[in-house]
Scaffold this motif. Structure first.
Motif, short mmCIF file in Angstrom:
data_model
loop_
_atom_site.label_atom_id
_atom_site.label_comp_id
_atom_site.label_asym_id
_atom_site.label_seq_id
_atom_site.Cartn_x
_atom_site.Cartn_y
_atom_site.Cartn_z
N LEU A 148 -9.66 0.23 -4.05
CA LEU A 148 -8.79 -0.44 -4.86
C LEU A 148 -9.39 -0.51 -6.17
O LEU A 148 -8.61 -0.45 -7.41
CB LEU A 148 -8.52 -1.70 -4.14
N MET B 233 -8.04 2.27 1.85
CA MET B 233 -7.56 0.97 1.81
C MET B 233 -6.80 0.64 3.21
O MET B 233 -6.75 -0.30 3.70
CB MET B 233 -6.73 1.01 0.90
N LEU C 176 -3.08 -6.48 -2.52
CA LEU C 176 -4.08 -5.84 -1.68
C LEU C 176 -5.38 -6.39 -1.97
O LEU C 176 -6.21 -6.42 -1.09
CB LEU C 176 -3.96 -4.38 -2.06
N GLY D 14 -12.66 0.08 1.46
CA GLY D 14 -11.15 -0.18 0.90
C GLY D 14 -11.43 -0.85 -0.42
O GLY D 14 -10.33 -0.80 -1.29
N LEU E 223 0.68 -1.27 0.21
CA LEU E 223 -0.05 0.01 0.00
C LEU E 223 0.91 1.45 -0.12
O LEU E 223 0.57 2.15 -0.59
CB LEU E 223 -0.84 -0.13 1.29
N LEU F 187 -7.76 -7.34 1.32
CA LEU F 187 -8.92 -6.78 1.43
C LEU F 187 -10.04 -7.70 1.21
O LEU F 187 -11.00 -7.79 1.85
CB LEU F 187 -9.03 -5.68 0.51
#
Length: 145
Positions: A83, A106, A52, A79, A36, A56
């Motif tokens: 993304l 995020m 990610l 989040g 990130l 997530l």
């Protein structure tokens, strides 16, 4: 000639009800945060996006299936939406980076995922991981048709 016994000792493994070591937990948490951070500097790549996305989605499944928390699910949804907008921008411009609201959404989702992970057994984590993998496989098959 003597008959061979069918008994074969099983390998010694830690039951899934026990936790990982602290070092393993920390490693699972640090890698997504490092990926990130690359977004902040515009240095993200496909690995960052995939890392990610998995983390997530893993947090989303934990929030929805095991914690049954609407508030946590909302944070993880934010989040994931952030993304998605990073991915859409990458497709338009070819660069992987996040604007501050996306970065914060995020980041907050990752922090909540980290906190949920610390409260889960390895079995719960495994079930959540398998759910993410199976749903991703279904989505991939649908895209190919």
């Amino acid at each position: 000639m003597r008959k061979r016994s069918a008994y074969r000792p099983k390998a010694k493994v830690l039951p899934v009800l026990f936790r990982h070591s602290e070092a393993d937990d920390r490693q699972l948490q640090l890698v997504p945060h490092a990926e990130l951070e690359k977004f902040r500097h515009g240095l993200g790549d496909e690995v960052s996006i995939n890392t990610l996305a998995f983390r997530l989605n893993f947090g989303y499944v934990l929030a929805r299936e095991f914690f049954e928390s609407a508030a946590l699910t909302e944070v993880l949804t934010s989040g994931l939406n952030a993304l998605r907008s990073v991915i859409e921008r990458k497709q338009r411009t070819g660069k992987v980076g996040a604007m501050m609201p996306e970065f914060e959404a995020m980041g907050e989702a990752l922090v909540h995922t980290d906190q949920m992970q610390l409260k889960c057994t390895r079995k719960e984590m495994n079930d959540a991981i398998m759910k993410v993998i199976n749903e991703a496989a279904i989505d991939a098959k649908e895209l190919k048709l």
